[in-house]
Design an enzyme around this catalytic site. Structure first.
Site, PDB file in Angstrom:
ATOM      1  N   GLY A 315       0.830  -1.195   0.000  1.00 27.79           N
ATOM      2  CA  GLY A 315       0.000   0.000   0.000  1.00 27.79           C
ATOM      3  C   GLY A 315       0.864   1.245   0.000  1.00 27.79           C
ATOM      4  N   MET A 317       5.225   2.581   1.494  1.00 28.76           N
ATOM      5  CA  MET A 317       6.488   2.213   2.120  1.00 28.76           C
ATOM      6  C   MET A 317       7.103   3.443   2.768  1.00 28.76           C
ATOM      7  SD  MET A 317       8.730   0.062   2.981  1.00 28.76           S
ATOM      8  CE  MET A 317      10.155   0.527   3.952  1.00 28.76           C
ATOM      9  N   ASN A 319       9.899   4.795   3.605  1.00 28.89           N
ATOM     10  CA  ASN A 319      11.267   5.314   3.465  1.00 28.89           C
ATOM     11  C   ASN A 319      11.352   6.666   4.172  1.00 28.89           C
ATOM     12  OD1 ASN A 319      11.612   3.186   1.455  1.00 28.89           O
ATOM     13  ND2 ASN A 319      10.554   4.568   0.048  1.00 28.89           N
ATOM     14  N   HIS A 351      -0.630   5.517   8.864  1.00 30.07           N
ATOM     15  CA  HIS A 351       0.232   4.353   9.090  1.00 30.07           C
ATOM     16  C   HIS A 351       1.687   4.673   8.751  1.00 30.07           C
ATOM     17  CE1 HIS A 351       0.777  -0.108   9.318  1.00 30.07           C
ATOM     18  NE2 HIS A 351       1.803   0.165   8.522  1.00 30.07           N
ATOM     19  N   GLU A 352       1.901   5.250   7.581  1.00 27.51           N
ATOM     20  CA  GLU A 352       3.280   5.514   7.149  1.00 27.51           C
ATOM     21  C   GLU A 352       3.928   6.607   7.974  1.00 27.51           C
ATOM     22  OE1 GLU A 352       4.497   3.292   5.220  1.00 27.51           O
ATOM     23  OE2 GLU A 352       2.479   2.479   5.005  1.00 27.51           O
ATOM     24  N   GLU A 374       5.090  -2.783  12.684  1.00 27.72           N
ATOM     25  CA  GLU A 374       3.826  -2.852  11.960  1.00 27.72           C
ATOM     26  C   GLU A 374       2.611  -2.873  12.889  1.00 27.72           C
ATOM     27  OE1 GLU A 374       3.684  -2.092   9.085  1.00 27.72           O
ATOM     28  OE2 GLU A 374       5.604  -2.594   8.185  1.00 27.72           O
TER      29      GLU A 374
END
Length: 907
Positions: A315, A317, A319, A351-352, A374
């Protein structure tokens, strides 16, 4: 209901008879769930710790041209020698290294050390440089080499993605290094606890731009390459290799206009989609600011870039400083995107950004503990989303969307603990499953509840400060929480570690059984036992499954809840005096915050059912959802009679709220699947119609300006059952009329509610033929809105025409069909969920296995490789012994592929 009650209430397995078809169906599905869990173990993937990285200088020049998708590169790594050695091992995969370019230099003396040999172990993804003299413990060394990496199309490493712009195919190069694929871009120490700083230099055409974790310092021409330049970037903070992010593209940047931008936010997307960035650009800075408040730690980097990638396995990432998103999870048209799509963007953004602290600042020590990032990110995505969209009522959704989701998986003997290791690189992605995300988030939520919000928040700040720019194991977390508990004077029945370890070190969860005393005698008994959908008669599992369970209960939702603990040394405890009469109910797990199910004695069940029938609103919506999910699932395990469980569902004719109907939808869908194809299925349809029609009539098809977010969600449940499952005439006719008007240009897609577009299209395509499907496919190809494309793709799979279904499966493995690799599993799993499509999908995978496997050979997304995922999606609709036999044969014929990773069927 007698037609299926007799079949549901059996307690033993026996050969098929007319009155036991349902039991056989349930037994078959349970066996299929075990069948759909496959795992093998291999060894030797870890690096020795005799040298550890300090810093990287990385130079990469991605050649983004057809016929030459390669990345020439150079890497220089400064390492600390921890133990004297003559061998340096690091990770490398699909990289051609120029052995003659390898150098090793003692930084202190500036003396070169001779390189004798390069050992390449492709299966372990490890290279070893053998030198002719010892590297001495306590000294620093510099290792450098030239190499060429592939700019692959496998959505991992440094890979290429494509899109169409004005009829021209455009390429970009982008990274996906988790987990762990930095080694596919440059040789490195690709383990999360081998942190270092990274200085990056990216080459590009003048017509393109580049991005990385940190701001750009300068740009210089590349000598000997006209129209190419080098972009130099600031050195990163200390971080793990999987967090390195890079992109070279022709994207357009859209700065966020939020007034909260202490940290500059920029969204990068293809030029034609810049108008879809406003929502994300507005909420992202607000969520970041909220997390800074929540953690009391400022975001430490000087900027946040967010990029919408056309081809992306996950969905998004995280970084650090350059977050990549799948387009559907970042870009929305606030007029044409659904409420589901809007919430999805908010949740994924939360979330990210949560990972900037949980995962990036403090990183799991090894992938076996990936739940530390997570699970926490899943938890904070709820509170982060709630901070910007309180109308979404995220707390109302957690139980049905996250906790109940993982309950279905964690009730199988084939589940796994949160702390679970794998021993080969190929299997690492299988760790990114529902257990890590949803169980991790659920036990964090449970802990936050028994700690209280302020102690929990302060303990998180303490934890993050204690391990900042380093790595953590579970004990680091428990230690920080324990320290805060003691500072705040909170009294717990045991240490935090003692309470929490069983939840992470054991798989599964408890069933709490409450048995009351009646007849003037107060109290009773509370027992705990592991809940399993099916207990194996030949299990060799010797683990004692007991937990420290924070029990909450109430007899009146207008009063404060009460609490009591049962320890991991206790099978049972006395039920405290409830101070209620025999005709008053008691309900445990208030708000379904605890990670456990509950069953009651017959009398208490009866009192609860009576209350639901009389005035169900006296019990909270979250606990009505809990009662439905717990009771219907416990009935599947033959612990509670199905007659009792289905008696509970009768009150649904009165239910109008989202959470209870979501729980009911999940549980009743199982019965719908199990009865499909049997003679009594029509009676089941009649029973469900009596429950659904009142809800359908209440919510209606037409949206109003005062509809709340969850009211819109509830309407989709009603229309889903009424149109696509029960085929209620009024619903089907309405959907067909709207779709026909769309086909004849009387209306456009802008005139159809985005919240109902998928369901209207699904119903019309299911009840139509080639013209309806072809129209949906053309609209799918023409749509430039990623979330709308997914809705249309799902609708296309609703067809009942077997020839069209087979054609779609062929399209799935045709790169010119317009269906992206990242969406293939969505296509296949939705076809497998179609009652007509399931058999076609099973036959297609069985007869075209080699072709499908070859097409997906290099694609490894989150959750593991593609083939086990496709196989897994066939499991849910298995309700006959014949289907089970076909599935078993398919598995046995391809254990070489299915046995390469662990897949857990999400029931």
């Amino acid at each position: 209901m007698n037609f299926f009650l007799d079949m549901l209430s059996q307690n033993k397995m026996f050969p098929v008879r007319k009155d036991s078809l349902m039991l056989v169906a349930i037994t078959v599905l349970t066996f299929s769930q075990t069948l759909c869990t496959v795992m093998t173990e291999e060894g030797g993937m870890r690096l020795p710790k005799n040298v550890l990285p300090v810093s990287y200088n990385i130079q990469l020049l991605p050649i983004i041209e057809e016929g030459n998708f390669t990345t020439p590169g150079f890497v220089e790594i400064v390492v600390d020698c921890i133990e004297t050695t003559s061998a340096i091992s690091m990770n490398s995969a699909d990289i051609s290294i120029d052995e003659s370019s390898i150098t090793v230099v003692d930084i202190g003396s500036q003396e070169s050390i001779g390189v004798m040999n390069l050992i390449v172990e492709d299966d372990r993804q490890i290279i070893t440089i053998e030198v002719d003299s010892q590297l001495i413990s306590g000294r620093q060394y510099k290792i450098s080499m030239n190499f060429v990496a592939l700019l692959n199309d496998e959505l991992r490493g440094f890979y290429r993605s494509t899109y169409e712009e004005n009829g021209e195919t455009k390429y970009l190069a982008v990274t996906q290094f988790s987990a762990p694929d930095a080694r596919r871009s440059f040789p490195c120490f690709d383990e999360p606890n081998m942190k270092a700083v990274f200085t990056i230099k990216l080459g590009r055409k003048l017509s393109m731009t580049s991005n990385s974790n940190m701001p750009k310092i300068k740009t210089e021409p590349i000598e000997g390459m006209a129209d190419y330049v080098w972009d130099y970037y600031q050195t990163t903070v200390k971080m793990s290799s999987y967090l390195v992010g890079m992109m070279v593209s022709e994207f357009t940047s859209v700065p966020s206009e939020s007034e909260l931008n202490r940290v500059p936010f920029t969204i990068w997307t293809r030029p034609s989609l810049t108008n879809l960035t406003k929502y994300a650009g507005n909420i992202a800075p607000q969520i970041l600011k909220y997390f800074e408040y929540f953690t009391q730690i400022d975001y430490p980097l000087p900027k946040v870039d967010i990029a919408a990638i056309p081809d992306f396995a996950a969905g998004a990432m995280e970084n650090w400083g350059h977050i990549n998103f799948r387009e559907a999870d970042l870009l929305i048209d606030e007029q044409r995107s659904s409420e589901v799509a809007k919430q999805r963007v908010a949740e994924v953004t939360g979330h990210e950004l949560g990972h900037m602290w949980f995962g990036n600042l403090v990183t799991h020590d090894w992938w076996s503990l990936v739940w530390l990032k997570e699970g926490f990110a899943r938890y904070v995505q709820y509170i982060g989303t709630d901070s910007v969209e309180p109308g979404f009522q995220m707390d109302e959704q957690f139980g049905v969307a996250t906790l109940q989701s993982v309950f279905r998986v964690d009730s199988l003997e084939s589940s796994r603990p949160l702390d679970f290791d794998v021993n080969n690189s190929a299997s690492l992605n299988t760790l990114f499953d529902v257990v890590v995300y949803d169980k991790g988030a659920s036990i964090v939520r449970m802990m936050a509840n028994f700690l209280g919000p302020e102690t929990f928040r302060r303990s998180m700040t303490r934890y993050l400060h204690s391990r900042a720019y380093a790595n953590a194991v579970q004990d680091d977390l428990w230690r920080a929480v324990q320290e805060q508990v003691e500072i705040d004077g909170l009294v717990l029945p045991a240490t935090v570690k003692t309470i929490m370890d069983p939840w992470t070190n054991k798989m599964g969860y408890p069933l709490i059984t409450v048995t009351r005393n009646y007849g003037g005698t107060s109290g009773g008994t509370i027992t705990q036992s592991r809940f399993l959908l099916r207990k194996s008669t030949n299990s060799t599992d010797s683990i004692v499954y007991r937990w420290w369970v924070p029990l909450t209960y109430t007899t009146d939702f207008s009063q404060p809840q009460k609490s009591i603990w049962i320890s991991d040394q206790q099978d049972s405890i006395p039920l405290p005096d409830l101070s209620v009469t025999d005709d008053e109910w008691v309900l445990f797990n208030v708000g379904q915050v605890g990670y456990y199910r509950v069953s009651y004695d017959d009398t208490n069940y009866g009192l609860i059912f009576q209350q639901l029938t009389t005035d169900h609103t006296v019990i909270s919506a979250k606990n009505r959802a809990q009662l439905l999910d717990d009771t219907l699932t416990i009935a599947r395990a033959n612990i509670v009679p199905y007659e009792k469980a289905l008696d509970l569902t009768k009150y649904l004719a009165l239910e109008r709220d989202y959470a209870p109907w979501t729980a009911a939808n999940n549980a009743l869908d199982f019965i719908d699947i199990m009865l499909y194809g049997y003679p009594d299925f029509n009676e089941w349809i009649d029973y469900m119609s009596d429950l659904v029609v009142p809800l359908y009539q209440y919510v209606g098809f037409d949206e109003g300006p005062r509809d709340t977010h969850l009211f819109i969600y509830t309407r989709t449940h009603a229309v889903h059952w009424a149109c696509t499952k029960l085929e209620i005439n009024d619903c089907v006719q309405y959907a067909n009329q709207v779709y026909a008007s769309w086909m004849t240009n009387v209306i456009t897609e802008n005139d159809i509610s985005p919240n109902l577009l998928r369901l209207i299209s699904c119903s019309a395509i299911a009840n139509g033929s080639d013209p309806e499907w072809n129209f949906g496919y053309q609209k799918y190809l023409a749509s430039t809105l990623a979330n709308e494309k997914i809705d249309l793709l799902k609708a296309m799979t609703c067809t009942k025409q077997t020839d069209i279904i087979y054609h779609m499966l062929e399209m799935m493995i045709n790169e010119t069909s317009g269906i992206r690799l990242q969406d293939a599993n969505t296509l296949f799993s939705n076809i497998a969920a179609n009652p007509v499509g399931h058999g076609v999908a099973l036959d297609f995978l069985a007869t075209r296995w080699d072709e499908v496997n070859a097409y997906f050979s290099g694609y490894v997304g989150f959750g593991g490789s593609s083939m086990p995922g496709l196989f897994r999606s066939l499991c849910d609709r298995v309700n006959t012994n014949e289907q089970l036999a076909e599935l078993t044969k398919l598995r046995d014929d391809h254990l070489d592929v299915l046995g390469s990773s662990k897949t857990v069927n999400q029931v």
